[in-house]
Design a protein around this motif. Structure first.
Motif, short mmCIF file in Angstrom:
data_model
loop_
_atom_site.label_atom_id
_atom_site.label_comp_id
_atom_site.label_asym_id
_atom_site.label_seq_id
_atom_site.Cartn_x
_atom_site.Cartn_y
_atom_site.Cartn_z
N PHE A 159 -8.93 -6.34 -4.41
CA PHE A 159 -9.92 -5.86 -3.43
C PHE A 159 -11.32 -6.41 -3.76
CE2 PHE A 159 -7.54 -1.64 -2.34
CZ PHE A 159 -6.63 -2.35 -1.59
N GLU A 206 -9.42 2.91 -4.37
CA GLU A 206 -8.51 2.42 -5.39
C GLU A 206 -9.00 2.76 -6.79
OE1 GLU A 206 -6.12 1.21 -3.46
OE2 GLU A 206 -4.89 1.33 -5.23
N GLU A 252 0.80 -1.23 0.00
CA GLU A 252 0.00 0.00 0.00
C GLU A 252 0.83 1.27 0.00
OE1 GLU A 252 -2.97 0.59 -0.67
OE2 GLU A 252 -3.85 -1.39 -0.57
N HIS A 295 -5.18 2.66 3.82
CA HIS A 295 -5.18 1.26 3.37
C HIS A 295 -4.11 0.46 4.13
CE1 HIS A 295 -7.08 2.44 -0.76
NE2 HIS A 295 -7.82 2.75 0.27
N GLU A 315 -3.76 5.95 0.82
CA GLU A 315 -2.83 4.82 0.96
C GLU A 315 -2.41 4.63 2.42
OE1 GLU A 315 -3.10 3.14 -1.39
OE2 GLU A 315 -3.11 4.28 -3.25
#
Ligand SMILES: [Fe+2]
Ligand SMILES: [Fe+2]
Lengths: 397, 161
Positions: free
Chosen positions: A266, A289, A178, A213, A210
């Motif tokens: 994902f 994303e 990530e 994530h 990010e």
């Protein structure tokens, strides 16, 4: 008998000295060198203040865009709204302000007295512009979420060990990858002049996305048993992204190819999730994303559409993709990624073969989506794609 | 729950119909605070029941999302995309099973009945789009779209036109 231990008797630990003496000396020398430029400004300021006099030059609006007020639209006041005001929305084809002076301000009279930031090297608008960048920036701000409180963590239940380990390994992979999607935009964010403020703003949202994530997958792994294995294949792919020779090439490799594949991971993660917690995590992440992927596609499209020697530009992208695809493939063939996905897809370690069959089907879909994205950007990669269109699972048996 | 939502809970609407998707839109618009948490939704989504019409013909409903609202719901006579960014297509049995599952889960589908779960492999639901950037809208707004259909638990659905 030993002396009692007292704070005042404690010796400092033998730590490496963090300040680089040479760098500090360079910094001092540099500002001494430029002394004539900034010290003159300082001298004038001090003298004026001592005299007790005012400059009030900033009240003069000549050469500026004073008086044309921006009007909010239904959503509030967006970049699009303020860019409609004459004098503020002209994004230069080539930036030639290498400092922090805001686009649209009265800055020309001061140009010669301002410093030059030599790190601002992305001077061509078409090395980073995408027609959807303002929309994506507004959307990103509006759709932020909080990995601490928006995930129903209290509902997380332990899974059978094979499924828990597969979930935690997938999360370890995602935690590992990530932050390159943060480091890459960060690297180019600080190389981008202020006149491209809309792109800089969008890249800043990608950094935040990010960070979240990385955070959410790290939390999921540690809440479910722990982080598992890092992998060399992931690392080579990440390094290839970071080392990309230009912003457009790196954006192609990261946003269009890499994040396109991560978006697929994902979506697959949501599909094969074994808990509602995991479903929610993947669903939230895939939204972010998809913004990054959309920027990547339209950035490449604009780059190629505006390239003064389009054929040459396309050929350079092909050369870059020939290497990039293979390095990304190194990550996406790692056992530490495809095996846990197969275990989750099959429903357990006993059913890993069934999972690999499903993965082979998904692979075809993933690569086809990648090629569609390339085509949509005006980059026909189908004949030259070096990633196998079918996962060659077991062909050598 | 707001008074507006309470009122709508009493409604009984048949599926598939324009009124059914309008109910979802009304539920969404009555819960603006939740939409503001989730963020903007800007896309035109088409929901297609492949065999929902007379003689097994397709029935499609186009929902226009803007900012925090569903601003228009239209029945369209064809499964062609038209102005829609993407279409989510499934047969009547799949739609029915998903709706019943969401109702059983009091507004949350089980692991096997989320939109992405049903559409990711292209079956039993399928995401259709002519352009990858427009298809990505389905992903960019996925949580909002999921909650849009989850609202079917707030009213009573009767199946059949
Ligand atoms: Fe990410
Ligand atoms: Fe990303």
């Amino acid at each position: 008998m030993n002396e009692p231990i007292r704070v005042e008797n404690l010796q400092p630990l033998d730590q490496p000295y963090l300040m680089d003496e040479a760098q500090l000396a360079d910094y001092e020398a540099s500002y001494r060198n430029d002394y004539h430029a900034w010290a003159q400004v300082l001298g004038e300021n001090v003298e004026r203040i001592r005299r007790g006099s005012y400059s009030l030059h900033w009240l003069n609006t000549d050469g500026g865009n004073w008086g044309k007020r921006a009007k909010p639209s239904s959503r509030g006041l967006t970049y699009t709204d303020i860019n409609r005001v004459r004098g503020y929305g002209d994004i230069p084809q080539r930036a030639d302000w290498f400092n922090f002076a805001p686009r649209g301000s009265i800055r020309e009279p001061y140009r010669d007295r301002m410093p030059v930031v030599t790190d601002y090297v992305v001077t061509n608008r078409d090395e980073l512009w995408a027609d959807n960048v303002i929309t994506l920036y507004e959307e990103a701000k509006a759709r932020q979420w909080n990995a601490t409180k928006d995930i129903p963590w209290h509902e997380l239940e332990a899974l059978p060990e094979d499924l828990e380990k597969a979930t935690c390994q997938l999360c370890t992979f995602l935690t590992e990858v990530e932050f390159v999607a943060g480091d890459f935009p960060a690297k180019w964010l600080y190389r981008t002049p202020q006149d491209f403020l809309e792109v800089k703003s969008f890249l800043a949202t990608q950094l935040m996305d990010e960070a979240r994530h990385q955070e959410v997958f790290r939390k999921r792994a540690i809440a479910g048993g722990g982080l598992l294995h890092a992998s060399p294949g992931f690392e080579w792919a990440l390094k290839a992204i970071l080392d990309a020779p230009s912003h457009t090439m790196g954006t192609f490799l990261l946003n269009l190819l890499g994040e396109g594949l991560v978006l697929s991971v994902f979506r697959s993660g949501e599909m094969i999730a074994k808990t509602q917690v995991d479903k929610e995590i993947f669903r939230r992440c895939l939204q972010d994303e998809a913004r990054h992927v959309s920027y990547g596609v339209l950035e490449l499209k604009n780059y190629l559409a505006t390239h003064p020697q389009r054929e040459q530009g396309i050929e350079e992208m092909h050369r870059f993709a020939d290497v990039g695809e293979q390095v990304i493939l190194t990550a996406f063939t790692e056992a530490a990624l495809i095996e846990p996905v197969a275990v989750l897809l099959g429903g357990g370690l006993k059913h890993i073969d069934k999972g690999m069959e499903g993965l082979a089907h998904m692979w075809r879909m993933f690569i086809d989506e990648y090629l569609q994205r390339c085509a949509s950007a005006g980059f026909d990669r189908r004949a030259r794609c070096t990633i196998p269109l079918d996962l060659p699972w077991g062909v050598a048996k | 729950m707001s008074a507006a939502v309470e009122v709508m809970k009493a409604a009984t609407v048949s599926f598939p119909s324009q009124a059914w998707f309008q109910q979802l839109a009304d539920q969404m618009n009555a819960n603006r605070a939740r939409q503001e948490q989730l963020g903007y939704v800007d896309c035109v989504a088409q929901f297609t029941v492949l065999d929902g019409g007379p003689g097994g013909a397709p029935l499609a409903y186009r929902v226009t999302f803007e900012e925090f609202s569903a601003i228009a719901v239209d029945e369209v006579p064809t499964r062609e995309l038209g102005v829609a960014d993407f279409a989510l297509e499934g047969d009547y049995a799949t739609w029915k099973e998903m709706i019943e599952n969401i109702v059983d889960g009091h507004g949350r589908p089980d692991l096997e009945h989320s939109l992405n779960r049903l559409s990711h492999m292209g079956t039993p639901m399928k995401l259709v789009s002519t352009d990858p950037v427009q298809a990505d809208c389905y992903f960019r707004f996925n949580q909002s779209l999921q909650e849009f259909v989850n609202a079917c638990a707030r009213f009573t659905t009767v199946f059949g036109r």
